[in-house]
Each structure stands twice: as C-alpha cells, then as structure tokens.
Design an enzyme around this catalytic site. Structure first.
Site, short mmCIF file in Angstrom:
data_model
loop_
_atom_site.label_atom_id
_atom_site.label_comp_id
_atom_site.label_asym_id
_atom_site.label_seq_id
_atom_site.Cartn_x
_atom_site.Cartn_y
_atom_site.Cartn_z
N SER A 157 0.92 -1.32 0.15
CA SER A 157 0.20 0.00 0.23
C SER A 157 0.87 1.10 0.06
O SER A 157 0.50 2.26 -0.44
CB SER A 157 -0.98 -0.11 1.10
OG SER A 157 -0.30 -0.05 2.46
N CYS A 209 -6.48 -6.62 0.67
CA CYS A 209 -5.41 -6.63 1.15
C CYS A 209 -4.74 -5.35 1.29
O CYS A 209 -5.39 -4.38 1.98
CB CYS A 209 -4.36 -7.63 0.92
SG CYS A 209 -2.95 -7.92 2.02
N ARG A 269 0.92 -10.68 5.18
CA ARG A 269 1.13 -9.48 5.63
C ARG A 269 0.20 -8.51 5.73
O ARG A 269 0.12 -7.45 5.25
CB ARG A 269 2.47 -8.80 4.99
CG ARG A 269 3.95 -9.53 5.14
CD ARG A 269 5.20 -8.94 4.45
NE ARG A 269 4.85 -8.54 3.04
CZ ARG A 269 4.50 -7.33 2.50
NH1 ARG A 269 4.49 -6.29 3.04
NH2 ARG A 269 4.36 -7.23 1.18
N HIS A 314 -6.40 -12.21 0.20
CA HIS A 314 -6.64 -12.32 -1.37
C HIS A 314 -7.27 -13.45 -2.20
O HIS A 314 -6.77 -14.61 -2.51
CB HIS A 314 -5.05 -12.66 -1.81
CG HIS A 314 -4.10 -11.48 -1.35
ND1 HIS A 314 -3.81 -10.51 -2.02
CD2 HIS A 314 -3.09 -11.34 -0.31
CE1 HIS A 314 -2.85 -9.91 -1.50
NE2 HIS A 314 -2.66 -10.41 -0.31
N GLU A 321 -8.10 -13.49 -4.97
CA GLU A 321 -7.71 -13.37 -6.18
C GLU A 321 -6.40 -14.35 -6.65
O GLU A 321 -6.25 -15.06 -7.50
CB GLU A 321 -7.14 -11.98 -6.71
CG GLU A 321 -5.84 -11.56 -6.25
CD GLU A 321 -6.35 -10.88 -4.84
OE1 GLU A 321 -7.27 -11.08 -4.36
OE2 GLU A 321 -5.42 -10.13 -4.26
#
Ligand code: GLN
Length: 214
Positions: free
Chosen positions: A58, A88, A146, A186, A188
C-alpha cells in the site's frame, strides 16, 4: 440487509494496475464474464463504472497514485459513490484511517473503517484459513500475506467475516459499506471468484444490458 443482485451485466470494471496482483483480479473478472480494464493513468478511468484495488504494497501504491496523477480523480470518483473492491493492500487504500501507516501514506476513506497494517505479527506474517463469509454458502479459502486487520468499524459498515487473533480477539477481515467491499486477504490468489461475484452482483448495470435483461 443483504443487497439483491440487479438484472443485466455490470459495466466496465477498472483494476488499479500501478503495482501488486492486478493480473489475478483481471483473470477472475474474465472467468465471470465481466470486462476489466487496467487503470494506470487518469484517462483509463473515463468509462469504468467500478474499481478493484489489488493486493500488493500500500505504501508503494500510495506513492504511485501521486506520480500517476490518479490520486485526485480516484478520490473524486469514490466520493461520488463508485463501487469498489479492495483486497489486502487495497483494503488499506480504501479505508478511512490507517492506524500505523507511513505519515505520507494516502487512503481514500471509501469505507468507514480503521485498519492496522501487517497486523498478524512476524511469526504469523502469512497464513491460510477457511472462513465463513456472510452471503457465501461454503467457506472461502483465504490467504493472508502480511495482512491488515480492521481495528474499528463505523456504524454503517457490515462485518461479513472475522478471524481469531493470537490474543483470542475476533477481528473483522471482510467488510462492506454500500457498494464498497474489502477483504484482508487475497481471493484472487486462490482463483475463488465468489467475493468478486458478491461485489459485482449489486452494482449498477449498464442501461443497454438492463434493457436486454428485461
Ligand atoms: N502489508 C501490505 C501493505 O501494507 C499489504 C500486503 C498485501 O497486500 N498482501 O500494503
């Protein structure tokens, strides 16, 4: 209240493609028959009707939002109510507050939650779990890398799934506020499209598709 699927097809879905696992999101959209578009510069936003913010880092994405010129246009679209899904790092960017972010790190305030980055501590940097998610019949296999957790939810936010932390406390990991859906993990990465389906189901349909569906 559980939002009901709308008739027709969702419009073009923008996937923020500055950094992170945007290709996996585009692949999942494809598997659902939805059209995705990589968003790298403001012009890419022109005809997208919703946005996915992927997992990644991020702080890096925040920096690139500034240099790409996307920060303000995206802020505006989200403030106007553009539907968004964040996974996330994407959850961190869509949040109202980052508890322990870098001081220069941006977030969009699209969902009224406060998140803590890297919340699972060093020894549990990454783990997997089968989660019960409100709105999904079978558990969702979730990969936490994380990952952030949600430390505060505003009064209009629904918590769709939680995880038990090392200290025994349950913390939200899937939240929704109106058209904005976020997860700490996630979907994905495991190729499970059900959270994306949940996201797409409640989006405004293109007029043409809506007419076709009647
Ligand atoms: N810890 C990362 C961050 O702060 C998020 C990790 C991820 O997206 N897997 O951005």
């Amino acid at each position: 209240m559980v939002p009901q699927p709308l008739p027709g097809r969702p419009g073009l879905v923008g996937v923020l493609a500055l950094q992170g696992d945007f290709l996996e999101h585009l692949r999942l959209l494809g598997s659902l028959g939805a059209e995705g578009r990589e968003v790298r510069v403001p012009a890419d936003l022109a005809d997208v009707s919703s946005l996915i913010v992927p997992g990644g880092e991020s702080t890096t994405m925040s920096l690139l939002l500034g240099t790409s010129g996307l920060l303000e246009p995206l802020r505006r679209r989200l403030a106007e109510g553009m539907p968004a899904l964040g996974t996330c790092a994407g959850m961190i960017l869509l949040a109202a507050e980052i508890v322990d972010g870098r001081p220069d790190q941006h977030c969009f305030g699209a969902i009224d939650i406060s998140v803590r980055r890297n919340a699972f501590g060093r020894q549990r940097d990454s783990f997997e779990a089968d989660l019960d998610v409100d709105g999904l019949v079978l558990p969702l296999h979730a990969v936490f890398i994380r990952a952030p957790v949600v430390e505060r939810v505003g009064p209009d936010v629904e918590v769709l799934a939680t995880v038990r932390m090392g200290d025994g406390q349950e913390k939200p990991v899937v939240c929704r506020q109106g058209p904005v859906l976020v997860s700490s993990f996630h979907p994905e990465l495991v190729g499970d499209a059900r959270l994306h389906e949940l996201f797409l189901e409640t989006q405004p349909r293109t007029r043409k598709d809506h007419v076709r569906a009647l």
